[in-house]
Design a protein around this motif. Structure first.
Motif, short mmCIF file in Angstrom:
data_model
loop_
_atom_site.label_atom_id
_atom_site.label_comp_id
_atom_site.label_asym_id
_atom_site.label_seq_id
_atom_site.Cartn_x
_atom_site.Cartn_y
_atom_site.Cartn_z
N LYS A 193 0.85 -1.21 0.00
CA LYS A 193 0.00 0.00 0.00
C LYS A 193 0.87 1.25 0.00
O LYS A 193 0.56 2.24 -0.67
CB LYS A 193 -0.94 0.00 1.21
CG LYS A 193 -2.17 -0.89 1.01
CD LYS A 193 -3.18 -0.68 2.13
CE LYS A 193 -4.45 -1.49 1.93
NZ LYS A 193 -5.26 -1.08 0.77
N ALA A 194 1.98 1.20 0.74
CA ALA A 194 2.90 2.34 0.77
C ALA A 194 3.55 2.52 -0.60
O ALA A 194 3.78 3.66 -1.04
CB ALA A 194 3.96 2.14 1.85
N GLN A 195 3.84 1.43 -1.28
CA GLN A 195 4.43 1.54 -2.63
C GLN A 195 3.44 2.18 -3.60
O GLN A 195 3.81 3.02 -4.42
CB GLN A 195 4.83 0.16 -3.16
CG GLN A 195 6.00 -0.46 -2.42
CD GLN A 195 6.52 -1.70 -3.14
OE1 GLN A 195 6.65 -1.75 -4.34
NE2 GLN A 195 6.83 -2.72 -2.36
N VAL A 196 2.18 1.79 -3.48
CA VAL A 196 1.15 2.38 -4.36
C VAL A 196 0.99 3.87 -4.03
O VAL A 196 0.95 4.71 -4.93
CB VAL A 196 -0.20 1.62 -4.21
CG1 VAL A 196 -1.31 2.34 -4.98
CG2 VAL A 196 -0.05 0.18 -4.71
N ALA A 197 0.97 4.20 -2.74
CA ALA A 197 0.84 5.61 -2.35
C ALA A 197 2.04 6.41 -2.87
O ALA A 197 1.91 7.58 -3.23
CB ALA A 197 0.74 5.72 -0.82
N ALA A 198 3.20 5.78 -2.95
CA ALA A 198 4.41 6.47 -3.42
C ALA A 198 4.43 6.60 -4.95
O ALA A 198 5.22 7.36 -5.50
CB ALA A 198 5.65 5.73 -2.94
#
Ligand code: CP3
Length: 340
Positions: A193-198
């Motif tokens: 999820k953090a990768q997608v947000a980034a």
């Protein structure tokens, strides 16, 4: 969402019409490039590269700039998750990953944490940099290891021909196994999820050691956790690559993901029947790239014709080997690009 100029990969993943199959290579960012080997030799080790966002970004650009592939994949490793959970890894030169400590008992699990989205900040920072550097040229692929494959490294302590210590655990301690798989799954969801947000535009989950399990074990110890990950990542398309899992294809068809990665042991014609509504990614044997350039071109054309243009992402059946001649890699990529 940024405008992506070459969105072939995303269209193919979503099952939309494409002029030709998009092409990229698993493990494309790495040792096939002399500039990678040079940079790598100037550093303290692999981890310095992974943990320095500017360098990870630079290395992720090599295949985009040099090969003209249709996607970038962020340079990192699947083993950053065990480390974020409290189990540090080392990358031993010419040998591969090693975990100085492993997990064996429920007490060991008490010392691990479920990592949050901030834990692997160097990779999410690298994604932000890469997103800027790409400037919408091609989509950016984020990734993580699948729970079973990460479990295998954490229990085994490194690579193995048999992963018999990890597989033994599944038989001997079901409760431990499920608890560790749950912790890995939750950490992985936070990380993805953090990768997608980034800025990651597509996510790939690597189950490199899927082929080690029995069909029954895959049903119990892999599918439910992959299912949880697929259901949690809704913002972007997801690819699941379960190497060697030809015994689990029907279960994989039930996963809430858009693309299934397939290795060279699998038959594309049969795969189309099993996965009527999914995109397939693969599956040239990475060793095929050691043949002559003209043979590589022929084999690539053959692969393209068996899969058909729609719902196919051209790739190898596993990561590109580090000593593969760049001319062959180019011939593979160019043949796909000339197929429109
Ligand atoms: O695909 C890419 O170009 C992005 C980068 C990437 C790496 N590892 C960089 C790397 C990706 C997607 C991975 C995933 C990964 N890592 C997997 C799943 C994919 C697969 O191949 O099955 C696995 C099982 C690992 C664990 C791992 N990392 C091993 C077993 C090794 C040693 C073996 C080897 O390839 O040398 C690594 C090290 C590693 N990860 C390297 C690279 C470029 C070699 C780095 C070096 O020494 O410079």
């Amino acid at each position: 969402m940024t405008n992506i100029k070459n969105d072939l990969l995303l269209r193919a993943a979503r099952g939309e019409k494409v002029e030709r199959a998009p092409v990229w290579l698993m493990r494309q960012a790495g040792r096939i490039f002399p500039q990678y080997r040079k940079l790598r030799a100037s550093l303290s080790g692999f981890k310095e590269l992974v943990e320095t966002p500017e360098l990870a970004c630079e290395v992720s650009m090599h295949p985009v700039d040099e090969l003209g592939v249709d996607a970038a994949i962020i340079f990192s490793d699947i083993l950053v998750i065990p480390e974020a959970m409290g189990l540090a890894y080392e990358m031993v030169e010419k040998k591969g990953p090693n975990f100085p400590k492993t997990v064996q008992t429920s007490k060991d699990l008490d010392n691990l944490i479920v990592s949050d989205g901030e834990a692997v900040h160097y990779t999410t920072d690298a994604i932000k940099l890469l997103k800027k550097e790409l400037n919408g040229k091609v989509p950016l692929i984020g990734f993580a290891g699948a729970p079973w494959t990460i479990f295998a490294y954490m229990v085994e302590g490194g690579g193995s021909k048999t992963f018999s210590k990890a597989r033994r655990k599944l038989y001997q301690d079901r409760e431990f196994s499920m608890r560790l798989l749950d912790m890995i799954t939750d950490s992985t969801i936070n990380y993805l999820k953090a990768q997608v947000a980034a800025g990651a535009d597509l996510i790939q989950v690597f189950d490199s050691w899927a082929g080690m399990l029995t069909p029954v074990q895959y049903k119990h110890y892999a599918i439910p956790y992959l299912d949880k990950i697929c259901n949690a990542i809704n913002e972007v398309p997801v690819t699941v690559f379960s190497k060697g899992a030809y015994f689990a294809l029907e279960d994989m068809n039930g996963l809430n993901c858009q693309t299934i990665g397939v290795d060279w042991n699998m038959n594309p014609k049969e795969l189309r029947k099993i996965f009527p509504d999914k995109t397939l990614q693969g599956n040239l044997d990475p060793c095929q790239l050691y043949a002559s350039v003209s043979e590589v071109k022929e084999a690539t054309k053959e692969m393209l014709s068996v899969f058909g243009t729609q719902r196919h992402i051209a790739n190898l059946g596993h990561g590109v080997y580090p000593d593969t001649p760049l001319d062959s890699v180019r011939a593979f990529v160019d043949t796909v690009k000339e197929s429109a």
